[in-house]
Scaffold this motif. Structure first.
Motif, PDB file in Angstrom:
ATOM      1  N   ASN A  59       0.813  -1.210   0.000  1.00 49.10           N
ATOM      2  CA  ASN A  59       0.000   0.000   0.000  1.00 49.10           C
ATOM      3  C   ASN A  59       0.852   1.267   0.000  1.00 49.10           C
ATOM      4  O   ASN A  59       0.326   2.368   0.133  1.00 49.10           O
ATOM      5  CB  ASN A  59      -0.925   0.014   1.217  1.00 49.10           C
ATOM      6  CG  ASN A  59      -2.164  -0.831   1.025  1.00 49.10           C
ATOM      7  OD1 ASN A  59      -3.147  -0.409   0.432  1.00 49.10           O
ATOM      8  ND2 ASN A  59      -2.109  -2.071   1.525  1.00 49.10           N
ATOM      9  N   ASP A  60       2.155   1.094  -0.134  1.00 47.40           N
ATOM     10  CA  ASP A  60       3.101   2.214  -0.128  1.00 47.40           C
ATOM     11  C   ASP A  60       3.115   2.900  -1.498  1.00 47.40           C
ATOM     12  O   ASP A  60       2.336   2.553  -2.394  1.00 47.40           O
ATOM     13  CB  ASP A  60       4.493   1.676   0.225  1.00 47.40           C
ATOM     14  CG  ASP A  60       5.385   2.730   0.869  1.00 47.40           C
ATOM     15  OD1 ASP A  60       5.306   3.900   0.461  1.00 47.40           O
ATOM     16  OD2 ASP A  60       6.161   2.361   1.776  1.00 47.40           O
ATOM     17  N   GLU A  70       2.934  -7.116  -8.285  1.00 44.99           N
ATOM     18  CA  GLU A  70       3.088  -7.923  -9.487  1.00 44.99           C
ATOM     19  C   GLU A  70       3.404  -9.385  -9.193  1.00 44.99           C
ATOM     20  O   GLU A  70       2.970 -10.271  -9.929  1.00 44.99           O
ATOM     21  CB  GLU A  70       4.186  -7.338 -10.371  1.00 44.99           C
ATOM     22  CG  GLU A  70       3.820  -6.009 -11.015  1.00 44.99           C
ATOM     23  CD  GLU A  70       4.893  -5.524 -11.979  1.00 44.99           C
ATOM     24  OE1 GLU A  70       5.971  -6.161 -12.054  1.00 44.99           O
ATOM     25  OE2 GLU A  70       4.663  -4.505 -12.656  1.00 44.99           O
ATOM     26  N   PHE A  71       4.140  -9.653  -8.089  1.00 50.83           N
ATOM     27  CA  PHE A  71       4.676 -11.003  -7.912  1.00 50.83           C
ATOM     28  C   PHE A  71       4.330 -11.705  -6.598  1.00 50.83           C
ATOM     29  O   PHE A  71       4.373 -12.932  -6.537  1.00 50.83           O
ATOM     30  CB  PHE A  71       6.210 -10.968  -8.048  1.00 50.83           C
ATOM     31  CG  PHE A  71       6.681 -10.422  -9.352  1.00 50.83           C
ATOM     32  CD1 PHE A  71       6.478 -11.119 -10.532  1.00 50.83           C
ATOM     33  CD2 PHE A  71       7.331  -9.197  -9.415  1.00 50.83           C
ATOM     34  CE1 PHE A  71       6.915 -10.620 -11.745  1.00 50.83           C
ATOM     35  CE2 PHE A  71       7.770  -8.679 -10.617  1.00 50.83           C
ATOM     36  CZ  PHE A  71       7.557  -9.394 -11.801  1.00 50.83           C
ATOM     37  N   ASP A  82      -8.827  -4.654  -2.127  1.00 54.50           N
ATOM     38  CA  ASP A  82      -8.794  -3.460  -1.280  1.00 54.50           C
ATOM     39  C   ASP A  82      -7.822  -2.419  -1.842  1.00 54.50           C
ATOM     40  O   ASP A  82      -8.118  -1.215  -1.856  1.00 54.50           O
ATOM     41  CB  ASP A  82      -8.392  -3.855   0.139  1.00 54.50           C
ATOM     42  CG  ASP A  82      -8.503  -2.697   1.117  1.00 54.50           C
ATOM     43  OD1 ASP A  82      -9.625  -2.188   1.295  1.00 54.50           O
ATOM     44  OD2 ASP A  82      -7.477  -2.302   1.692  1.00 54.50           O
ATOM     45  N   ILE A  83      -6.665  -2.882  -2.318  1.00 58.01           N
ATOM     46  CA  ILE A  83      -5.683  -1.971  -2.900  1.00 58.01           C
ATOM     47  C   ILE A  83      -6.219  -1.362  -4.192  1.00 58.01           C
ATOM     48  O   ILE A  83      -6.050  -0.162  -4.451  1.00 58.01           O
ATOM     49  CB  ILE A  83      -4.354  -2.711  -3.155  1.00 58.01           C
ATOM     50  CG1 ILE A  83      -3.712  -3.111  -1.817  1.00 58.01           C
ATOM     51  CG2 ILE A  83      -3.375  -1.854  -3.960  1.00 58.01           C
ATOM     52  CD1 ILE A  83      -2.536  -4.053  -1.950  1.00 58.01           C
ATOM     53  N   VAL A  84      -6.876  -2.162  -5.002  1.00 57.81           N
ATOM     54  CA  VAL A  84      -7.471  -1.660  -6.249  1.00 57.81           C
ATOM     55  C   VAL A  84      -8.438  -0.515  -5.963  1.00 57.81           C
ATOM     56  O   VAL A  84      -8.475   0.498  -6.675  1.00 57.81           O
ATOM     57  CB  VAL A  84      -8.190  -2.796  -7.005  1.00 57.81           C
ATOM     58  CG1 VAL A  84      -9.125  -2.232  -8.071  1.00 57.81           C
ATOM     59  CG2 VAL A  84      -7.177  -3.732  -7.640  1.00 57.81           C
ATOM     60  N   ALA A  90      -1.640   3.561 -10.945  1.00 59.41           N
ATOM     61  CA  ALA A  90      -0.390   2.815 -11.111  1.00 59.41           C
ATOM     62  C   ALA A  90      -0.423   1.509 -10.323  1.00 59.41           C
ATOM     63  O   ALA A  90       0.092   0.477 -10.785  1.00 59.41           O
ATOM     64  CB  ALA A  90       0.801   3.669 -10.672  1.00 59.41           C
ATOM     65  N   HIS A  91      -1.021   1.528  -9.142  1.00 63.62           N
ATOM     66  CA  HIS A  91      -1.165   0.298  -8.358  1.00 63.62           C
ATOM     67  C   HIS A  91      -2.061  -0.695  -9.107  1.00 63.62           C
ATOM     68  O   HIS A  91      -1.783  -1.901  -9.147  1.00 63.62           O
ATOM     69  CB  HIS A  91      -1.777   0.609  -6.983  1.00 63.62           C
ATOM     70  CG  HIS A  91      -0.835   1.291  -6.038  1.00 63.62           C
ATOM     71  ND1 HIS A  91      -0.469   2.610  -6.175  1.00 63.62           N
ATOM     72  CD2 HIS A  91      -0.186   0.831  -4.927  1.00 63.62           C
ATOM     73  CE1 HIS A  91       0.369   2.933  -5.192  1.00 63.62           C
ATOM     74  NE2 HIS A  91       0.550   1.880  -4.421  1.00 63.62           N
TER      75      HIS A  91
END
Length: 345
Positions: A59-60, A70-71, A82-84, A90-91
């Motif tokens: 989340n940084d 990505e990995f 949640d991050i989406v 860019a995330h």
């Protein structure tokens, strides 16, 4: 410290993992972006990593988060969704580039993403799309030639049947809504429909690779103290059988091989006692039995028998039996024969 952990990650016990997790989280607040990015690059390829630290770095800033997004296989679908929904475009692009993008994650990207992340998702051959997501993509493609062209290039999509499938799904949803009084509990719906999801998606049989992936993701949730009944319900609802088994292992605090043995031997009795001892809801228990990766899928007769046993077993009795079993399982081989007889009794 992160480099040291990368050397010993496969040999850390739970207490050591918690210490690394706490220390890395504290240090991440003290160092600059370049250092955090280096730590993230070290943790990204690990199959087992400190869950809270990984989620914090994911989340940084994107320079830090990208390799994890990505990995990292430690991040669960819920983490990625949640991050989406909360982080930058860019995330979302980084997540859309993952080696495998599950349907739920792809649906979140299509819902929250801008053109760049949606295009990246559609171009990812290993991104899975459900009917509702495809419907949304088709609607977005009307005003975006780039998305339209990439969609046409997806050879696995059966465009002839897609329209009928989407319309059928929409009709069924409307029928269901019409039969309710306007109040829909998504958790209850997940429990009730778990068997349907299981028949559509889940396969009988235990898969070692899926188990490792699921166990590491669920362990990260457990370390963050987020492994609770709602999490279990989500696993069941989407027929993530190996995740359910991993959640059982960690909640019961037993060795993983114990639960694997139950599944391989179709030991319904052990699962019944264990889940009753955990005060599991009867409806959720029935769904758990249906979705677990048993050697063979339970028959209707099996599930009826298990449900009947579960209903008559009291929670206090189940807890007592389970603790006796735990003591019996780890007893020394030198115990007297009469002790073993008492245990069996």
């Amino acid at each position: 410290m992160a480099k040291l952990f990368s050397y010993v990650s496969d040999r850390c016990d739970d207490a050591e993992m918690a210490q690394y997790d706490e220390a890395l989280c504290l240090l991440a607040d003290l160092v600059e972006v370049e250092a955090r990015a280096h730590v993230a690059s070290l943790l990204a390829p690990l199959k087992r990593a400190p869950g809270t630290a990984v989620l914090k770095l994911a989340n940084d800033d994107i320079e830090v988060a990208r390799p994890l997004l990505e990995f990292s296989t430690v991040l669960s679908e819920d983490d990625l969704i949640d991050i989406v929904s909360k982080q930058s475009e860019a995330h979302r692009m980084a997540i859309a580039s993952r080696a495998v993008v599950p349907k739920r994650v792809g649906e979140a990207i299509v819902r929250h993403g801008e053109t760049s992340s949606v295009v990246r998702l559609v171009r990812n051959e290993n991104a899975a799309f459900g009917a509702s997501t495809l419907k949304t993509l088709v609607e977005r493609a009307r005003g975006n030639s780039e998305i339209a062209e990439d969609l046409r290039n997806r050879s696995e999509i059966d465009w002839k049947s897609l329209r009928g499938e989407i319309e059928w799904a929409a009709d069924k949803v409307m029928e269901s809504l019409g039969e309710t009084d306007g109040r829909l509990d998504p958790v209850a719906a997940g429990k009730v429909n778990a068997v349907v999801y299981n028949r559509i998606r889940n396969k009988a049989g235990f898969n070692g690779q899926e188990w490792k992936l699921a166990y590491n993701q669920v362990k990260a949730l457990f370390d963050r103290k987020q492994l609770d009944e709602p999490a279990m319900t989500r696993f069941v609802r989407f027929a993530y059988g190996h995740h359910v088994a991993a959640a059982m292992t960690l909640t019961l605090r037993v060795a993983p091989e114990i639960v694997v043995k139950w599944l391989a031997s179709q030991d319904y009795a052990a699962v019944t006692v264990a889940m009753r001892a955990l005060k599991t809801d009867a409806q959720l228990f029935d769904a758990i039995v249906a979705v677990l990766p048993w050697r063979d899928l339970p028959t209707d007769a099996d599930r009826s028998m298990v449900a009947s046993r579960f209903s008559v077993l009291k929670e206090e009795e189940a807890a007592r039996i389970f603790e006796l079993w735990r003591a019996h399982s780890f007893r020394r081989r030198t115990e007297a024969p009469n002790t073993r007889v008492a245990m069996r009794a």
